[in-house]
Design an enzyme around this catalytic site. Sequence first.
Site, mmCIF file in Angstrom:
data_model
loop_
_atom_site.group_PDB
_atom_site.id
_atom_site.type_symbol
_atom_site.label_atom_id
_atom_site.label_comp_id
_atom_site.label_asym_id
_atom_site.label_seq_id
_atom_site.Cartn_x
_atom_site.Cartn_y
_atom_site.Cartn_z
ATOM 1 N N ASP A 107 0.771 -1.272 -0.050
ATOM 2 C CA ASP A 107 0.211 0.021 0.024
ATOM 3 C C ASP A 107 1.000 1.271 -0.095
ATOM 4 O OD1 ASP A 107 -1.953 -1.916 0.224
ATOM 5 O OD2 ASP A 107 -2.717 -1.192 2.125
ATOM 6 N N LYS A 123 -7.029 -4.839 -3.336
ATOM 7 C CA LYS A 123 -7.882 -5.390 -2.013
ATOM 8 C C LYS A 123 -8.566 -4.369 -1.534
ATOM 9 C CE LYS A 123 -4.078 -4.302 1.126
ATOM 10 N NZ LYS A 123 -5.037 -3.213 1.797
ATOM 11 N N CYS A 169 -2.203 -2.615 7.518
ATOM 12 C CA CYS A 169 -1.979 -3.730 6.342
ATOM 13 C C CYS A 169 -0.860 -4.594 6.378
ATOM 14 C CB CYS A 169 -2.176 -2.957 5.116
ATOM 15 S SG CYS A 169 -3.876 -2.369 4.864
HETATM 16 C C1 VGL Z 1 -4.763 0.570 5.722
HETATM 17 C C2 VGL Z 1 -6.435 1.486 7.042
HETATM 18 C C3 VGL Z 1 -7.337 1.353 6.051
HETATM 19 C C4 VGL Z 1 -3.377 0.092 5.464
HETATM 20 C C5 VGL Z 1 -5.840 0.464 4.707
HETATM 21 O O1 VGL Z 1 -3.000 0.231 4.377
HETATM 22 O O2 VGL Z 1 -2.907 0.056 6.690
HETATM 23 N N1 VGL Z 1 -5.173 0.988 7.007
HETATM 24 N N2 VGL Z 1 -7.017 1.035 4.839
#
Ligand code: VGL
Length: 203
Positions: free
Chosen positions: A14, A112, A157
């Site tokens: 991410d 995702k 994540c």
């Molecule tokens: C994430 C919160 C919501 C992350 C993704 O990448 O850690 N955290 N969506």
Amino acid sequence: MQQVTDRDLLLVIDLQNDFCPGGALAVPDGDAVVAEANRLARDFAHVVLTQDWHPRGHSSFASAHPARAPYETVEMPYGPQVLWPDHCVQATTGAALHPGLDIPHAELVLRKGFHPAIDSYSAFRENDRQTATGLAGYLRERGFARLTLCGLAIDFCVAYSALDAVAAGFEVRVVLDACRAIDLGGSLARALDAMRDVGVRLA
Ligand code: VGL
Ligand code: ZN
């Protein structure tokens, strides 16, 4: 660093605009991870990137719950879920991978969090802990055995992905210098403990 073999893969979690300073769900110092990930990736022949990829109005957004604010926890059919500011909405600039990411040899970008009613922190299993993303099968089929993880955020994540990777039978290492935390109510300490407990190597 340990010897990197053809059974090793780097999983970059991410690294998107919304998780970097100025983004909708900015992780403090999150953009510092980009250079670290680029550097790490040079040591790996095989890299997979993940991309948080929510439809507009996603159930993990506080804005989808009347009278709820970001960072509150609600009860979903699958259990407790933290509510987030709207972030990583499909095809927006915020959802794009950070422009400084320089890993042209990445072989897969795994999206995702696209099911409207289920969040997915983990790259392997959604937050209902049932719905598979298919990544374990992909990695196994390609013969990878050891995963090195980095990215954002370590306490959500990255940690969920590391724990699920161990559960799926992979040997797992997390490069702490190449991660940053949201740290919501002690989530960082809990995540580090949970990873240590199942044998994730914290490098
Ligand atoms: C994430 C919160 C919501 C992350 C993704 O990448 O850690 N955290 N969506
Ligand atoms: Zn998300």
